[in-house]
Design a protein around this motif. Sequence first.
Motif, PDB file in Angstrom:
ATOM      1  N   THR A 179       0.818  -1.214   0.000  1.00 24.13           N
ATOM      2  CA  THR A 179       0.000   0.000   0.000  1.00 24.13           C
ATOM      3  C   THR A 179       0.856   1.270   0.000  1.00 24.13           C
ATOM      4  N   ALA A 180       2.063   1.190   0.553  1.00 22.27           N
ATOM      5  CA  ALA A 180       2.951   2.368   0.520  1.00 22.27           C
ATOM      6  C   ALA A 180       3.386   2.631  -0.931  1.00 22.27           C
ATOM      7  N   TRP A 181       3.708   1.571  -1.650  1.00 24.79           N
ATOM      8  CA  TRP A 181       4.109   1.701  -3.055  1.00 24.79           C
ATOM      9  C   TRP A 181       2.958   2.265  -3.890  1.00 24.79           C
ATOM     10  N   PHE A 182       1.741   1.762  -3.599  1.00 23.16           N
ATOM     11  CA  PHE A 182       0.550   2.237  -4.313  1.00 23.16           C
ATOM     12  C   PHE A 182       0.438   3.767  -4.251  1.00 23.16           C
ATOM     13  N   GLU A 183       0.800   4.331  -3.072  1.00 25.72           N
ATOM     14  CA  GLU A 183       0.636   5.781  -2.892  1.00 25.72           C
ATOM     15  C   GLU A 183       1.585   6.595  -3.780  1.00 25.72           C
ATOM     16  N   THR A 184       2.670   5.968  -4.225  1.00 30.34           N
ATOM     17  CA  THR A 184       3.656   6.742  -4.989  1.00 30.34           C
ATOM     18  C   THR A 184       3.759   6.332  -6.458  1.00 30.34           C
ATOM     19  N   ALA A 185       3.246   5.141  -6.804  1.00 30.06           N
ATOM     20  CA  ALA A 185       3.459   4.621  -8.159  1.00 30.06           C
ATOM     21  C   ALA A 185       2.674   5.427  -9.195  1.00 30.06           C
ATOM     22  N   ASP A 186       3.360   5.838 -10.258  1.00 35.96           N
ATOM     23  CA  ASP A 186       2.700   6.579 -11.342  1.00 35.96           C
ATOM     24  C   ASP A 186       1.514   5.803 -11.907  1.00 35.96           C
TER      25      ASP A 186
END
Length: 523
Positions: A179-186
């Motif tokens: 979920t942390a990656w989701f917040e930043t992934a283009d």
Amino acid sequence: MTSRRTLLRAALLGVPAATLLPVDDGDHVPALVIGSGYGGAVTALRLTRAGIATVVVEMGMAWNTAGPDGRIFCDMLNPDRRSYWLRTRTDQPVGYFLGIDANKPIGRYTGVLDAERFAGIRVYQGRGVGGGSLVNGGIAVLPRRDYFAEILPSVDVTAMYDTYFPRATAALGVNAIDTAWFETADCYRYARVSRDQARASGFATTFLGNVYDFDYMKQEQAGTVTRSALGSEVIYGNNHGKRSLDKTYLAAAAATGRLSITAQHMVTAVAPASLGGYAVTMNQLDTTGATIAVKTVRADRVFFAAGSVGTSKLLVAMRAQGRLPDLPGAVGQGWGNNGNVMVARAQHLWNTTGALQSGMPAMGIDNWADPAGPVFAEIAPFPAGAELWISLYLAITKNPNRAGFAYDSSTGTVGLTWQTAQNQPAVTAAKRVFDKINKAQLTVYRSDLFGGDKVWGDDFTYHPLGGCVLGQATDDYGRLPGYPGLYVMDGSLIPGSTGVNPFVTITALAERNIEKVIATDVG
Ligand code: FAE
């Protein structure tokens, strides 16, 4: 239970070529499974694990050979003959852009996605070894427990949620997004924009599990592997990353050495055989769809897993033609579209949705608890490779309308009685949610995507369910009454609705039913 090591090994290998051995005319087999989607793959794994040699017959291709471009599947931006089942023009779910027909000519071929047209609805289905798992968005969600109890009251809910749903999600290879990656992934900007606006408009949102390997997707975003979900691949197949059934259930079944898959053969008839068991007749197809051989195989047991539409059409035809005349009247009834309706909103110019969009949805709007109109809406990608300021949604609603399959003796075909107007309850429920979001966000609907100024994509479905409902057309475990040795194992068992994307429900129910059948009928 499937061991983790077997699954991992199978996932690497897929279905080995040695498994793809077509049956011969006149063969006699202990178990024959019609269709290689979720119901068929579960059946194949559990039968072979129980020591039973099993033949799976699948009308679509094996999808294990790269084309001249080095890829097995084509992407959504450049559809070629591999995209559609026997069409000369694409038939995209979102068929227009700026009101202009966005479809294009393709060569006629046994492609991977079928847009099967009935009078009032187009039904999208996967064609190939792996069925719908080849073309779907991979979203793996459990239905709400109380809704499952409501739709299938004869099934023990505790056993489903304690045993069969966990068994299904493990064997399917479901994983959760970081979920942390989701917040930043283009590639998930489109989902974040929709989520934030839904929340700001008073709606709850939820992350969705998926069978696409999110670690692979991270590497796609980082630019270190070949892009698939991030390369506009989804409804015409994924060349990488997706744990489709050929890499999970079917590969594990193949590892037993007891599975053989007959691809490019379409079953046309099933009837009691004079020597016992059932005679299964099938057309061997070439890639133009022409029949190049007709074969009849005798099977002691036949498992119908041709999908809601495929199984229903076959059984309704067999009853009408007098080959299985004693099938109950409920066969062919109780069909629904899982309340599907698609809709898009136009974003403000400053609210970009991103040129790079993951084809695998990871977020949904959950308004199911609203008694005035339950809606569970997947935030869908619009992977056009360019910024379009479009927010797309596939809403699943509690549409109570149902339809049936009927045999037309003049043409020898089976039709579906569903009328487009029957989707009005779905539109009404979805409109309550998206009107509210539009009002709060000062946005509007796109009316240029579904043809003829239509706001609602209400004339197609991704989620055909029912037609052979558990406990009505079959007994409580999928046995067809009056015909010992005939079983139904796919989405046709579910009465038209499951309130979420359906493949986990189909898989878990098949796990439950085949366990009972193996314990009591086979041996
Ligand atoms: P299915 O997977 O359709 O398998 C039936 C198989 O039988 C197919 O391979 C057919 O080619 C084959 N067949 C049919 N007739 C015959 C015949 N006469 N002889 C031989 N073979 C035959 O059935 N669901 C989700 O849960 N999450 C998602 O994200 C999702 N996205 C979707 C996106 C798209 C574009 C589509 C089309 C569907 C999506 N679905 C999704 C729905 C899901 O794929 C579907 O519910 C399941 O595949 C149905 O499983 P069955 O085992 O019932």
